[in-house]
Design an enzyme around this catalytic site. Structure first.
Site, PDB file in Angstrom:
ATOM      1  NE  ARG A 179       4.085 -29.345  15.664  1.00 15.05           N
ATOM      2  CZ  ARG A 179       5.232 -29.334  16.320  1.00 15.05           C
ATOM      3  NH1 ARG A 179       6.191 -28.506  15.960  1.00 15.05           N
ATOM      4  NH2 ARG A 179       5.417 -30.147  17.340  1.00 15.05           N
TER       5      ARG A 179
ATOM      6  CB  THR B 174       2.462  -2.862  11.072  1.00  8.62           C
ATOM      7  OG1 THR B 174       1.192  -3.287  10.537  1.00  8.62           O
ATOM      8  CG2 THR B 174       2.293  -1.549  11.816  1.00  8.62           C
TER       9      THR B 174
ATOM     10  CG  HIS C  34       8.388 -27.867  11.849  1.00  7.33           C
ATOM     11  ND1 HIS C  34       7.959 -27.234  12.993  1.00  7.33           N
ATOM     12  CD2 HIS C  34       9.700 -28.155  12.041  1.00  7.33           C
ATOM     13  CE1 HIS C  34       8.966 -27.126  13.831  1.00  7.33           C
ATOM     14  NE2 HIS C  34      10.040 -27.680  13.290  1.00  7.33           N
TER      15      HIS C  34
ATOM     16  CB  CYS D  72       0.735  -2.534   4.890  1.00  3.34           C
ATOM     17  SG  CYS D  72       0.674  -3.662   6.289  1.00  3.34           S
TER      18      CYS D  72
ATOM     19  CG  ASP E 219      -0.342   0.173   2.537  1.00 10.47           C
ATOM     20  OD1 ASP E 219       0.903   0.264   2.613  1.00 10.47           O
ATOM     21  OD2 ASP E 219      -1.079   0.223   3.542  1.00 10.47           O
ATOM     22  CG  HIS E 220      -0.648   4.736   1.636  1.00 14.69           C
ATOM     23  ND1 HIS E 220      -1.721   3.858   1.687  1.00 14.69           N
ATOM     24  CD2 HIS E 220      -0.593   5.328   2.854  1.00 14.69           C
ATOM     25  CE1 HIS E 220      -2.284   3.950   2.883  1.00 14.69           C
ATOM     26  NE2 HIS E 220      -1.617   4.824   3.610  1.00 14.69           N
TER      27      HIS E 220
ATOM     28  CG  HIS F  47       9.806 -23.895  13.169  1.00 17.64           C
ATOM     29  ND1 HIS F  47       9.792 -23.726  14.530  1.00 17.64           N
ATOM     30  CD2 HIS F  47      11.020 -24.456  12.887  1.00 17.64           C
ATOM     31  CE1 HIS F  47      10.933 -24.165  15.054  1.00 17.64           C
ATOM     32  NE2 HIS F  47      11.695 -24.605  14.076  1.00 17.64           N
ATOM     33  CG  ASN F  48       5.585 -20.880  10.905  1.00 18.24           C
ATOM     34  OD1 ASN F  48       6.417 -20.042  11.266  1.00 18.24           O
ATOM     35  ND2 ASN F  48       4.898 -21.606  11.775  1.00 18.24           N
TER      36      ASN F  48
HETATM   37  C1  RB5 Z   1      -2.082   2.632   6.595  1.00 16.20           C
HETATM   38  O1  RB5 Z   1      -2.103   3.836   7.267  1.00 16.20           O
HETATM   39  C2  RB5 Z   1      -1.792   1.480   7.565  1.00 16.20           C
HETATM   40  O2  RB5 Z   1      -2.874   1.282   8.395  1.00 16.20           O
HETATM   41  C3  RB5 Z   1      -1.455   0.226   6.795  1.00 16.20           C
HETATM   42  O3  RB5 Z   1      -0.354   0.464   5.991  1.00 16.20           O
HETATM   43  C4  RB5 Z   1      -1.076  -1.014   7.587  1.00 16.20           C
HETATM   44  O4  RB5 Z   1      -0.030  -0.751   8.471  1.00 16.20           O
HETATM   45  C5  RB5 Z   1      -2.151  -1.785   8.207  1.00 16.20           C
HETATM   46  O5  RB5 Z   1      -1.921  -2.841   8.839  1.00 16.20           O
END
Ligand code: RB5
Length: 156
Positions: A136, A67, A133, A65, A8-9, A98-99
Site C-alpha cells: 500500500r 489540532t 502494508h 499546531c 506554530d504559536h 500500518h502507514n
Molecule cells: C491557529 O489558530 C490554528 O488554526 C492552527 O494552529 C492549526 O490548528 C491549523 O490547523
C-alpha cells in the site's frame, strides 16, 4: 536518531515540553521554531520540516499546531512524507505499524502535555509491520511518481 520538531504559536508550549522529553530520552533534536507564542503561519513551519524529512536529512519529524490538522495537510504535499495526525496511543501505534508514518502531527490545543508525551513515545518505539502494508505504501509512492512525471507536481 535525528528528529526535527516544529510548531506554530498554538503548538509552541507543547513543542517546548516534547523537546525536553526527547532530549531526556537521548534523541538528537533539531528545533526549527517557532520560538515564541507570537502568531505565525503553520504552512511555513510544516514546509521547513517536511523538506528535511523528504530529503532524508532527518529520520523523523514532529509537527504541532492547534489540532495537528493544518500541519499534516501542508507536510503531505512533500514527496516521501507520510504525516499522520494522532490523538491517542492507539492511533500513534497504528500510524507506524500500518502507514510507516515519518511525521507525527499533534494538536497543542486538544492534547494534555503528558498525553502527548505518551503518544510520542509510542510513535517512536513502534516499528512498521511491512507485509501487505508495504504494498500500500508502494502504491502511494507510485501516485507521487506519476504526478511528478506528468508535471502536475514539480520537484522543490
Ligand atoms: C491557529 O489558530 C490554528 O488554526 C492552527 O494552529 C492549526 O490548528 C491549523 O490547523
Amino acid at each position: 536518531m535525528k528528529i526535527a520538531i516544529a510548531s506554530d504559536h498554538a503548538g509552541y508550549k507543547l513543542k517546548e515540553y516534547l523537546k525536553k522529553v526527547l532530549e531526556k530520552e537521548g534523541y538528537e533534536v533539531v528545533d526549527l521554531g517557532t520560538h515564541s507564542s507570537e502568531s505565525v503561519d503553520y504552512p511555513d513551519y510544516a514546509a521547513k520540516l517536511a523538506k528535511l524529512v523528504s530529503k532524508n536529512l532527518v529520520e523523523r519529524g514532529i509537527l504541532i499546531c492547534g489540532t495537528g490538522i493544518g500541519m499534516s495537510i501542508a507536510a503531505n504535499k512533500f514527496p516521501g512524507v507520510r504525516a499522520a495526525v494522532c490523538w491517542s496511543e492507539e492511533t500513534a501505534a497504528l500510524s507506524r505499524r500500518h502507514n510507516d508514518a515519518n511525521i507525527l502531527c499533534l494538536g497543542g490545543r486538544v492534547l494534555k502535555l503528558e498525553e502527548a508525551a505518551k503518544i510520542l513515545k509510542i510513535w517512536l518505539s513502534t516499528e512498521f509491520d511491512g507485509g501487505r502494508h508495504s504494498r500500500r505504501i508502494q502504491k502511494i509512492k507510485k501516485i507521487e511518481e506519476e504526478l511528478y512525471k506528468s508535471r502536475l507536481l514539480t520537484s522543490f
